[in-house]
Design an enzyme around this catalytic site. Structure first.
Site, short mmCIF file in Angstrom:
data_model
loop_
_atom_site.label_atom_id
_atom_site.label_comp_id
_atom_site.label_asym_id
_atom_site.label_seq_id
_atom_site.Cartn_x
_atom_site.Cartn_y
_atom_site.Cartn_z
N ASP A 4 35.81 104.63 -52.38
CA ASP A 4 36.47 106.01 -52.63
C ASP A 4 37.94 106.13 -52.29
O ASP A 4 38.57 105.78 -54.23
CB ASP A 4 35.79 106.81 -52.03
CG ASP A 4 35.78 106.92 -50.42
OD1 ASP A 4 36.79 105.82 -49.71
OD2 ASP A 4 35.50 107.27 -49.84
N LYS B 274 31.47 100.14 -48.99
CA LYS B 274 30.88 101.27 -48.39
C LYS B 274 30.73 101.18 -46.72
O LYS B 274 30.18 101.94 -46.41
CB LYS B 274 30.42 102.17 -49.58
CG LYS B 274 30.08 103.88 -48.89
CD LYS B 274 31.95 104.69 -49.56
CE LYS B 274 31.41 106.13 -48.14
NZ LYS B 274 33.23 107.07 -48.51
N TYR C 194 20.32 98.42 -58.35
CA TYR C 194 19.88 98.69 -59.17
C TYR C 194 17.97 98.92 -59.64
O TYR C 194 17.06 98.73 -60.29
CB TYR C 194 20.33 98.30 -60.29
CG TYR C 194 21.63 98.53 -61.01
CD1 TYR C 194 22.71 99.01 -60.43
CD2 TYR C 194 21.27 98.78 -62.24
CE1 TYR C 194 23.74 99.81 -60.95
CE2 TYR C 194 22.63 99.18 -62.89
CZ TYR C 194 23.50 99.54 -62.13
OH TYR C 194 25.10 100.40 -63.34
N ASP D 258 34.46 100.43 -65.48
CA ASP D 258 34.47 101.73 -67.03
C ASP D 258 35.93 102.03 -66.50
O ASP D 258 36.47 102.65 -66.64
CB ASP D 258 33.58 102.86 -67.05
CG ASP D 258 32.43 102.29 -68.04
OD1 ASP D 258 32.12 100.89 -68.39
OD2 ASP D 258 32.17 103.42 -68.50
C1 IPM Z 1 26.97 97.97 -68.33
C2 IPM Z 1 25.81 99.08 -68.44
C3 IPM Z 1 24.38 99.11 -67.82
C4 IPM Z 1 24.84 99.37 -65.93
C5 IPM Z 1 23.43 99.53 -68.13
C6 IPM Z 1 23.43 99.99 -69.14
C7 IPM Z 1 21.66 99.24 -67.63
O1 IPM Z 1 26.37 100.88 -67.31
O2 IPM Z 1 26.41 97.11 -68.31
O3 IPM Z 1 27.67 98.80 -68.06
O4 IPM Z 1 24.46 100.16 -65.76
O5 IPM Z 1 24.20 98.14 -65.97
MN MN Z 2 28.56 100.35 -67.23
#
Ligand code: IPM
Ligand code: MN
Ligand code: NAD
Length: 358
Positions: free
Chosen positions: A225, A193, A143, A253
């Site tokens: 994975d 990984k 990131y 997620d």
């Molecule tokens: C999260 C989001 C963010 C991330 C994006 C919007 C920058 O997906 O907070 O999970 O990837 O951290």
């Molecule tokens: Mn996210």
């Protein structure tokens, strides 16, 4: 002798952002208002721009005025940033990333739980008791690694991201992982990984080093994975997970899927000890597909607000009240569409407030 407890006025800076961001933060502010009123406390609420909403007004996703307010704030509640409208110029997401970096929020805590009453919304065969925590490193890895650039043209075009981790970045998040696992009396699952990435090999070495300080905490090393597959098949085995930034983004997620909706997940982005600055935000994004319709599930933001109350204000009772009101509303069967219900954002918010008032 009469002892007077001097209470500082609580403050919160709200960064509503884009899409459903304003809808879920408005709902959370109504919940906050109800909790504060019941306890006779004053809370000062300020607002500032971030993301696409900030780009529209100032040209920047994290304007100077927002940074100035953040620097003075004791707690920040964020909705969401991003959306298809801002695909050409500066990215709304850069506002959030720069904010995390500016506030030095290296630890992102993302709890997940199948709530009572929502078992049938989970794709799991045995959802009961599924509950865990993803501890995501938040200010390193791909990131933020530099260089991040584009070059060449046409057939020759290329893009470069850099995944870099320094020892201190890994050590502090791994240590936090051990501390939390120890306090939960749970094993620590470290996800990497290491069969491919050099940064993951350093990660694994450091986990082994820090483990010496926590001899009673069992550690499981997993490759990301196959760990992703097992999180779907045996989520009970993932009680406390520590992982780097990108893997933590993806796997959190995934837990949204496990518990029945991404809209149920809240998070805390912090550094240091309770009371230090924090940013509290739902795990989901701006949900452009449902934005502006009053359909968003605000529960992830309510749980983020509860985390803010506990971390930034040490108002543990306030936090517990919000969390139990949320549980009761879900158990009552009042649900937004993402959970198969008919309620809208306002209905859920009213129901949570009614539970808080009783
Ligand atoms: C999260 C989001 C963010 C991330 C994006 C919007 C920058 O997906 O907070 O999970 O990837 O951290
Ligand atoms: Mn996210
Ligand atoms: P998303 O999380 O916005 O939406 C994914 C799906 O989940 C959509 O179908 C959406 O309707 C649903 N959903 C999400 N939150 C919900 C809620 N509270 N209630 C009901 N349904 C909900 O992910 P995406 O579509 O991949 O991304 C959209 C935008 O959001 C992108 O610009 C992305 O960068 C941004 N984003 C921002 C954050 C953040 O600000 N923290 C986090 C993730 C994504």
């Amino acid at each position: 002798m009469l002892w007077l407890k001097v209470m500082a006025t609580k403050q919160v800076l709200v960064l509503a952002g884009d899409g459903i961001g304003p809808e879920v933060t408005d709902a959370a502010l109504r919940v906050l208002g109800s909790v504060a009123k019941a306890s006779g406390s004053a809370v000062e609420v300020d607002q500032a721009l971030i993301g696409g909403a900030a780009i529209d007004v100032t040209g920047s996703p994290l304007p100077k005025e927002t940074i100035e307010k953040v620097d003075k704030a004791s707690a920040v509640l964020l909705g969401a940033v991003g959306g298809p409208r801002w695909s050409g110029g500066p990215r709304p997401e850069a506002g959030l990333l720069n904010l995390r970096r500016h506030m030095k929020l290296w630890a992102n805590l993302r709890p997940f739980e199948v709530f009572a009453g929502l078992e049938e919304r989970s794709p799991l065969k045995n959802p009961r008791g599924v509950k865990g925590l993803i501890i995501r490193e938040l200010t390193g890895g791909a990131y933020f690694g530099q260089p991040q650039e584009r070059g060449g043209e046409g057939e020759e075009s290329w893009a470069l991201d850099t995944m870099i981790y320094h020892r201190y970045e890994i050590e502090r998040i791994v240590r936090l992982g051990f501390q939390i696992a120890e306090s939960e009396n749970a094993p620590l699952t470290s996800i990497d990984k290491a069969n491919v990435l050099e940064s993951s090999r350093l990660w694994r070495e450091i986990v082994l080093e820090v483990q010496r300080d926590f001899p009673h905490v069992p550690v499981v090393h997993r490759l990301v994975d196959s760990a992703a597959m097992d999180m779907v098949l045996h989520p009970q085995e993932f009680r406390v997970v520590v992982t780097e930034n990108l893997f933590g983004d993806i796997l959190s997620d995934l837990t949204g899927g496990l518990v029945g909706s991404l809209g149920l997940l809240g998070s805390s982005s912090v550094s240091g000890a309770p009371g230090s600055p924090g940013l509290f935000e739902p795990v989901h994004g701006s949900a452009p597909d449902i934005a502006g319709q009053g359909l968003a599930n605000p529960i992830g933001t309510f749980l983020s607000l509860a985390a803010l109350m506990r971390w930034s204000w040490q108002e543990n009772q306030w936090a517990a009240n919000v969390e139990s009101a949320v549980r009761m509303v879900l158990a009552d069967g009042i649900r937004t569409r993402d959970l198969g219900g008919q309620a809208n954002t306002e209905d859920i918010t009213n129901a949570v407030i009614r539970r808080l008032e009783n």
